[in-house]
Scaffold this motif. Structure first.
Motif, PDB file in Angstrom:
ATOM      1  N   ALA A  38      29.681  58.559-113.225  1.00  0.00           N
ATOM      2  CA  ALA A  38      30.621  59.251-114.120  1.00  0.00           C
ATOM      3  C   ALA A  38      30.964  60.642-113.589  1.00  0.00           C
ATOM      4  O   ALA A  38      32.106  61.094-113.697  1.00  0.00           O
ATOM      5  CB  ALA A  38      30.000  59.366-115.513  1.00  0.00           C
ATOM      6  N   ALA A  39      29.964  61.291-112.998  1.00  0.00           N
ATOM      7  CA  ALA A  39      30.234  62.625-112.442  1.00  0.00           C
ATOM      8  C   ALA A  39      31.208  62.541-111.285  1.00  0.00           C
ATOM      9  O   ALA A  39      32.082  63.402-111.136  1.00  0.00           O
ATOM     10  CB  ALA A  39      28.917  63.269-111.999  1.00  0.00           C
ATOM     11  N   ALA A  41      33.503  60.281-110.963  1.00  0.00           N
ATOM     12  CA  ALA A  41      34.815  59.890-111.481  1.00  0.00           C
ATOM     13  C   ALA A  41      35.570  61.081-112.047  1.00  0.00           C
ATOM     14  O   ALA A  41      36.805  61.098-112.051  1.00  0.00           O
ATOM     15  CB  ALA A  41      34.642  58.829-112.569  1.00  0.00           C
ATOM     16  N   THR A  42      34.844  62.064-112.539  1.00  0.00           N
ATOM     17  CA  THR A  42      35.514  63.220-113.123  1.00  0.00           C
ATOM     18  C   THR A  42      35.927  64.246-112.090  1.00  0.00           C
ATOM     19  O   THR A  42      36.636  65.187-112.407  1.00  0.00           O
ATOM     20  CB  THR A  42      34.583  63.912-114.134  1.00  0.00           C
ATOM     21  OG1 THR A  42      33.374  64.273-113.480  1.00  0.00           O
ATOM     22  CG2 THR A  42      34.288  63.002-115.299  1.00  0.00           C
ATOM     23  N   ARG A  44      38.052  65.923-109.427  1.00  0.00           N
ATOM     24  CA  ARG A  44      39.467  65.869-109.097  1.00  0.00           C
ATOM     25  C   ARG A  44      39.664  66.447-107.714  1.00  0.00           C
ATOM     26  O   ARG A  44      38.852  67.239-107.240  1.00  0.00           O
ATOM     27  CB  ARG A  44      40.274  66.674-110.106  1.00  0.00           C
ATOM     28  CG  ARG A  44      40.221  66.083-111.489  1.00  0.00           C
ATOM     29  CD  ARG A  44      40.931  66.983-112.465  1.00  0.00           C
ATOM     30  NE  ARG A  44      40.868  66.446-113.807  1.00  0.00           N
ATOM     31  CZ  ARG A  44      41.291  67.097-114.883  1.00  0.00           C
ATOM     32  NH1 ARG A  44      41.785  68.290-114.757  1.00  0.00           N
ATOM     33  NH2 ARG A  44      41.211  66.549-116.073  1.00  0.00           N
TER      34      ARG A  44
END
Lengths: 309, 179
Positions: A38-39, A41-42, A44
């Motif tokens: 999840a980290a 995926a966030t 940018r």
């Protein structure tokens, strides 16, 4: 040669490694790995972060600028004192300040402008007449104030001259009843020395109310101060009311308040004739009696002699 | 050829999720046992184990390639344990542990050969009886294979302090384990 302590350490470590080797539960593994995914995926791209930062700075700049503008506007229009928050009181304060030459006692000055205005000279007008004239002047003041809200400069200038109105000498010496019945004369100009003293008072008020005037929050205040700042009009420059104006204002007056003392004999007689022609014989007779009292040497025309007692 | 911890860490920071999984599988057992044998509580161990990895994930961008990953990982775990101990009241010694810490009377020690089971049990009790700092130094050496310098770095102490703690831990364990 091997150190005995090292041998002991190796034996200890071997013994330790022979101990059971617990592992974290599978659920714990899944939780940690999910958190790591999840980290990722966030995250940018760096470019989007840079653009976001620039956009945030631009928005912040706009917000600060807008807030600063609003703050300046608020400061410019905010009332500074109770005097400023009351338009009429502010105007009265100006008048009172001129009369009392004490700007700080504005409220008291406004009261004194109405109630303790300089009395007419007892040599010219009797006390009763002065009191009645004061009441009439108060009514006239109110109407003038209402007009001053519409016509700021002219109205405020009249207000600023109110304390001096009663000091103006009448143009014709009339008996007391006639003086009481006489309609309100236009406000005469203040004496020359007081007119000259008006600008310093105005400058003092300008200091005390400078911010309110600059902000333009109250038109009445600025008008009153502007009127004070202007040189007071001389008595000769005050327009005299015409006969029609006087007669028009005479609708609600008493029977004896018919003819002003400022008219010439011919004008006076013409006014008497109009009263007679309108069927108001009693008022015409009273006015003729007053005429004869003021101008005893003037002959009464034949067409008006029937009005004589 | 097996990739180094540092290489995996760099790959993960660059967005390679598989690199983190490899790192995790490589170090999870060591970290879990280090925490479990230091804390001696399963629940607290699981909590701090997860928190350690969460902090690794959060601080990955600050990680420097010059730092050894295992040392960095254990340093995070050590700091969490210190905070945990500070929050905890001084725990009453486990009666069984307290008894094990005592030297058993000579007549109760079977001079006969101990079974491996008995040896492991005595080592566990001896570890639990060690002071926290000494036990941690031993665990970092035995479990993670750290040297004196790395133990000092992971625990935030000087080299001589770390060396002293490890030496006292070894001596105490030998003493307790010697039949």
């Amino acid at each position: 040669m091997t150190d005995p302590s090292e041998i002991d350490e190796k034996r200890l470590l071997e013994a330790y490694r022979a101990l059971p080797r617990p592992e974290p539960p599978a659920a714990l593994d899944a939780a940690v790995l999910a958190h790591a995914r999840a980290a990722l995926a966030t995250v940018r791209p760096a470019r989007s972060r840079w653009v976001a930062g620039l956009a945030s700075a631009a928005v912040l700049t706009l917000a600060v600028g807008t807030g600063w503008q609003m703050r300046e506007n608020t400061l410019g229009t905010a009332p500074l004192s109770p005097i400023d928050s009351r338009p009429e009181a502010g105007a009265e304060a100006v008048v009172g300040a001129v009369a009392e030459s004490t700007p700080l006692e504005a409220d008291a000055g406004s009261k004194s402008a109405d109630n303790s205005a300089p009395r007419p000279d007892s040599r010219d007008v009797q006390p009763v007449a002065a009191e009645q004239k004061g009441e009439s002047a108060t009514r006239q003041d109110r109407s003038e104030r209402q007009r001053s809200m519409q016509d700021e400069t002219a109205g405020s200038a009249q207000q600023s001259r109110q304390p001096y109105r009663a000091q103006a000498p009448p143009r014709a010496v009339v008996p007391a009843p006639l003086a009481a019945a006489a309609p309100e004369a236009p406000p005469p100009a203040p004496p020359a020395q007081e007119a000259a003293a008006a600008p310093p008072a105005a400058s003092m008020l300008r200091k005390s109310t400078a911010r309110a005037v600059e902000g333009g929050a109250d038109g009445t205040q600025s008008t009153a101060i502007d009127a004070l700042a202007k040189p007071a009009p001389q008595a000769d420059s005050v327009p005299e009311p015409t006969e029609n104006e006087i007669l028009a204002n005479d609708d609600d007056a008493g029977s004896t308040r018919s003819i002003p003392q400022t008219l010439s004999p011919l004008e006076w007689l013409d006014a008497i004739r109009r009263m007679r022609d309108q069927g108001d014989t009693r008022r015409a007779a009273d006015a003729l009696a007053q005429f004869r009292a003021v101008y005893p040497d003037e002959p009464v025309p034949d067409d008006l002699k029937n009005l004589l007692p | 050829m097996e990739r180094s911890d540092e290489s995996l860490m760099q790959a993960w920071v660059g967005g390679d999720a598989a690199a983190f999984e490899a790192l995790y599988l490589r170090h999870k057992g060591m970290l879990f046992r280090y925490l479990l044998r230091s804390l001696k509580q399963q629940a607290a161990t699981e909590e701090l184990f997860q928190e350690t990895w969460v902090r690794v994930v959060a601080a990955r961008l600050r990680w420097q390639p010059q730092a050894k990953f295992s040392t960095w990982l254990l340093q995070i775990a050590h700091n969490l344990m210190v905070d945990h101990w500070r929050r905890q009241r001084p725990a009453e010694p486990d009666p069984e542990t307290a008894l094990a810490a005592l030297d058993a009377p000579e007549e109760d020690r079977p001079d006969a050969q101990w079974s491996q089971f008995e040896q492991r049990r005595r080592l566990q009790r001896a570890l639990e009886a060690l002071p926290d700092e000494q036990r941690e130094a031993f665990l970092l050496r035995a479990e993670a294979g750290l040297g004196i310098e790395e133990i000092a770095e992971a625990t935030g102490v000087g080299r001589e302090t770390a060396k002293s703690r490890l030496r006292y831990a070894m001596a105490r364990l030998r003493e307790l384990l010697t039949p």
